[in-house]
Design a protein around this motif. Sequence first.
Motif, PDB file in Angstrom:
ATOM      1  N   UNK A  14       0.818  -1.220   0.000  1.00  8.73           N
ATOM      2  CA  UNK A  14       0.000   0.000   0.000  1.00  8.73           C
ATOM      3  C   UNK A  14       0.846   1.262   0.000  1.00  8.73           C
ATOM      4  N   UNK A  15       2.136   1.158   0.310  1.00  8.33           N
ATOM      5  CA  UNK A  15       3.005   2.338   0.253  1.00  8.33           C
ATOM      6  C   UNK A  15       3.405   2.680  -1.174  1.00  8.33           C
ATOM      7  N   UNK A  16       3.129   1.808  -2.126  1.00 10.67           N
ATOM      8  CA  UNK A  16       3.529   2.032  -3.511  1.00 10.67           C
ATOM      9  C   UNK A  16       2.314   2.399  -4.369  1.00 10.67           C
ATOM     10  N   UNK A  17       1.499   1.404  -4.739  1.00 15.18           N
ATOM     11  CA  UNK A  17       0.306   1.606  -5.571  1.00 15.18           C
ATOM     12  C   UNK A  17       0.641   2.281  -6.908  1.00 15.18           C
ATOM     13  N   UNK A  18       1.505   1.667  -7.703  1.00 14.58           N
ATOM     14  CA  UNK A  18       1.809   2.240  -9.014  1.00 14.58           C
ATOM     15  C   UNK A  18       0.667   2.014 -10.001  1.00 14.58           C
ATOM     16  N   UNK A  19       0.522   2.977 -10.911  1.00 15.27           N
ATOM     17  CA  UNK A  19      -0.536   2.905 -11.915  1.00 15.27           C
ATOM     18  C   UNK A  19      -0.029   2.219 -13.181  1.00 15.27           C
ATOM     19  N   UNK A  20      -0.978   1.705 -13.952  1.00 13.18           N
ATOM     20  CA  UNK A  20      -0.658   1.085 -15.237  1.00 13.18           C
ATOM     21  C   UNK A  20      -1.863   1.213 -16.152  1.00 13.18           C
ATOM     22  N   UNK A  21      -1.669   0.856 -17.398  1.00  8.53           N
ATOM     23  CA  UNK A  21      -2.772   0.629 -18.336  1.00  8.53           C
ATOM     24  C   UNK A  21      -2.674  -0.823 -18.767  1.00  8.53           C
ATOM     25  N   UNK A  98       1.704   3.111 -20.565  1.00 10.90           N
ATOM     26  CA  UNK A  98       0.775   3.633 -19.562  1.00 10.90           C
ATOM     27  C   UNK A  98       0.216   5.021 -19.844  1.00 10.90           C
ATOM     28  N   UNK A  99       0.857   5.794 -20.699  1.00  9.30           N
ATOM     29  CA  UNK A  99       0.350   7.136 -21.016  1.00  9.30           C
ATOM     30  C   UNK A  99       0.726   7.476 -22.452  1.00  9.30           C
ATOM     31  N   UNK A 100      -0.022   8.394 -23.040  1.00  9.22           N
ATOM     32  CA  UNK A 100       0.314   8.893 -24.374  1.00  9.22           C
ATOM     33  C   UNK A 100       1.457   9.883 -24.217  1.00  9.22           C
ATOM     34  N   UNK A 101       2.592   9.574 -24.825  1.00  5.72           N
ATOM     35  CA  UNK A 101       3.782  10.399 -24.664  1.00  5.72           C
ATOM     36  C   UNK A 101       3.653  11.637 -25.551  1.00  5.72           C
ATOM     37  N   UNK A 102       3.593  12.801 -24.911  1.00  5.01           N
ATOM     38  CA  UNK A 102       3.426  14.049 -25.663  1.00  5.01           C
ATOM     39  C   UNK A 102       4.765  14.482 -26.266  1.00  5.01           C
ATOM     40  N   UNK A 103       5.758  14.694 -25.426  1.00  2.00           N
ATOM     41  CA  UNK A 103       7.119  15.025 -25.860  1.00  2.00           C
ATOM     42  C   UNK A 103       8.083  14.185 -25.033  1.00  2.00           C
ATOM     43  N   UNK A 239      10.208   2.037 -21.697  1.00  2.00           N
ATOM     44  CA  UNK A 239       9.846   2.437 -20.341  1.00  2.00           C
ATOM     45  C   UNK A 239       9.101   1.302 -19.652  1.00  2.00           C
ATOM     46  N   UNK A 240       9.138   1.315 -18.332  1.00  2.00           N
ATOM     47  CA  UNK A 240       8.415   0.315 -17.549  1.00  2.00           C
ATOM     48  C   UNK A 240       6.914   0.584 -17.618  1.00  2.00           C
ATOM     49  N   UNK A 241       6.091  -0.446 -17.421  1.00  2.00           N
ATOM     50  CA  UNK A 241       4.633  -0.255 -17.507  1.00  2.00           C
ATOM     51  C   UNK A 241       4.025   0.362 -16.254  1.00  2.00           C
ATOM     52  N   UNK A 242       4.777   0.392 -15.144  1.00  2.00           N
ATOM     53  CA  UNK A 242       4.249   0.889 -13.879  1.00  2.00           C
ATOM     54  C   UNK A 242       4.724   2.322 -13.647  1.00  2.00           C
ATOM     55  N   UNK A 243       3.789   3.224 -13.378  1.00  2.00           N
ATOM     56  CA  UNK A 243       4.128   4.607 -13.057  1.00  2.00           C
ATOM     57  C   UNK A 243       4.019   4.774 -11.544  1.00  2.00           C
TER      58      UNK A 243
END
Length: 389
Positions: A14-21, A98-103, A239-243
């Motif tokens: 619970x100290x981490x909780x990284x996001x992903x798609x 995990x996200x659309x890379x803008x730049x 890049x890794x899938x976990x943010x």
Amino acid sequence: MTRIAVPEGSLFGLANLPYCVFSPPGGTPRVGVRVADSVVDLAATLRDEEFAEPSLNAFMAQGRARWNEVRERITELVSGELPDAAVHAVSDVKLRLPFEVADYVDFYASEHHASNLGRLFRPDAEPLLPNWKHLPVGYHGRSGTVVVSGTDIVRPSGQRKAPDEDTPTFGESRRLDIEAELGFVVGVGSELGGTVSCTDFAEHVFGAVLVNDWSARDIQAWEYVPLGPFLGKSFATSISPWVVPMAALEAARVPTPPQDPPPLPYLRGGESWGLDIDLSVVWNGEEVARPPYREMYWSPAQMLAHLTCNGASCRTGDLYASGTVSGPRRHERGAFIELTWGGKEPVEVAGQQRTFLLDGDEVAISATAAAVDGGRIGFGEVRGRILPA
């Protein structure tokens, strides 16, 4: 209903909780969060529409207060029981970018790495160029070639000219390399003509990912004078899938190494955003390096302040990376050009003497950091395998 058991010592408590798609079996991509060895479907649990999107961008754009609110809601929910359909084993889902890379911008923030390359490329001159300790040096990369961990990397081709050759030739890279880095993901952008101060860093940056900035050293060496990296870098960045949210990295904050001369006023205050993160580089199943991020001279807050100091805007989904993470000792070097000293000092990998990457090689970079609960949190890994040109 399902209750997720978090084993003692888990890097994804619970100290981490990284996001992903992720895509569940037979389902469409949506936002999730990792708890132990499970992925929790946030659209199914929180019922907020931005989590049904195939990227984190809509959520990241909502700002720090919203990030904190959702983190608190997730912590409460996963501490209890969850609907069975909302919980998936990590091994059963497909992890996506995990996200659309803008730049995409890549910095050069390690004094050890920059000094080592200076000694390799300019043996009769000072290792660091005169500007290096006055500003975070960087270059603009290609957002369209940022790929998620597990994506195979095709060996690039381009012009290269070896020291013993009179003219350049075109062909596949003979000196394919890695760069173990940490990347930072912008959640809230800034206006064109505006700036982001070091003190506002946490209001803009959502989280961090692991980065492997694959590098064709022979193509890079021939092209980089006078305008810097181009084809030697642009073919792929993994890049890794976990943010990992910046909120999960509070316990990892440390001061940067002493900055001398003192940075100019717009870079001051960022020295408090060093991060004590331990990376590991594994080559064909064998660990060959342990780069320490705490040795990085410039902090991510200073990188963002410099990126925007001329009025350049940043956008939701911007990715900027630290540059190669390296320490003072040989086993802490985060690129093979350093580790093998330009190919002159091979390392042993699975019983073989190796310098640069061969077709079929696989590299995995992982990392851990101190957690607010006294344990450790993990970034997962960024992994890639080399395919022939």
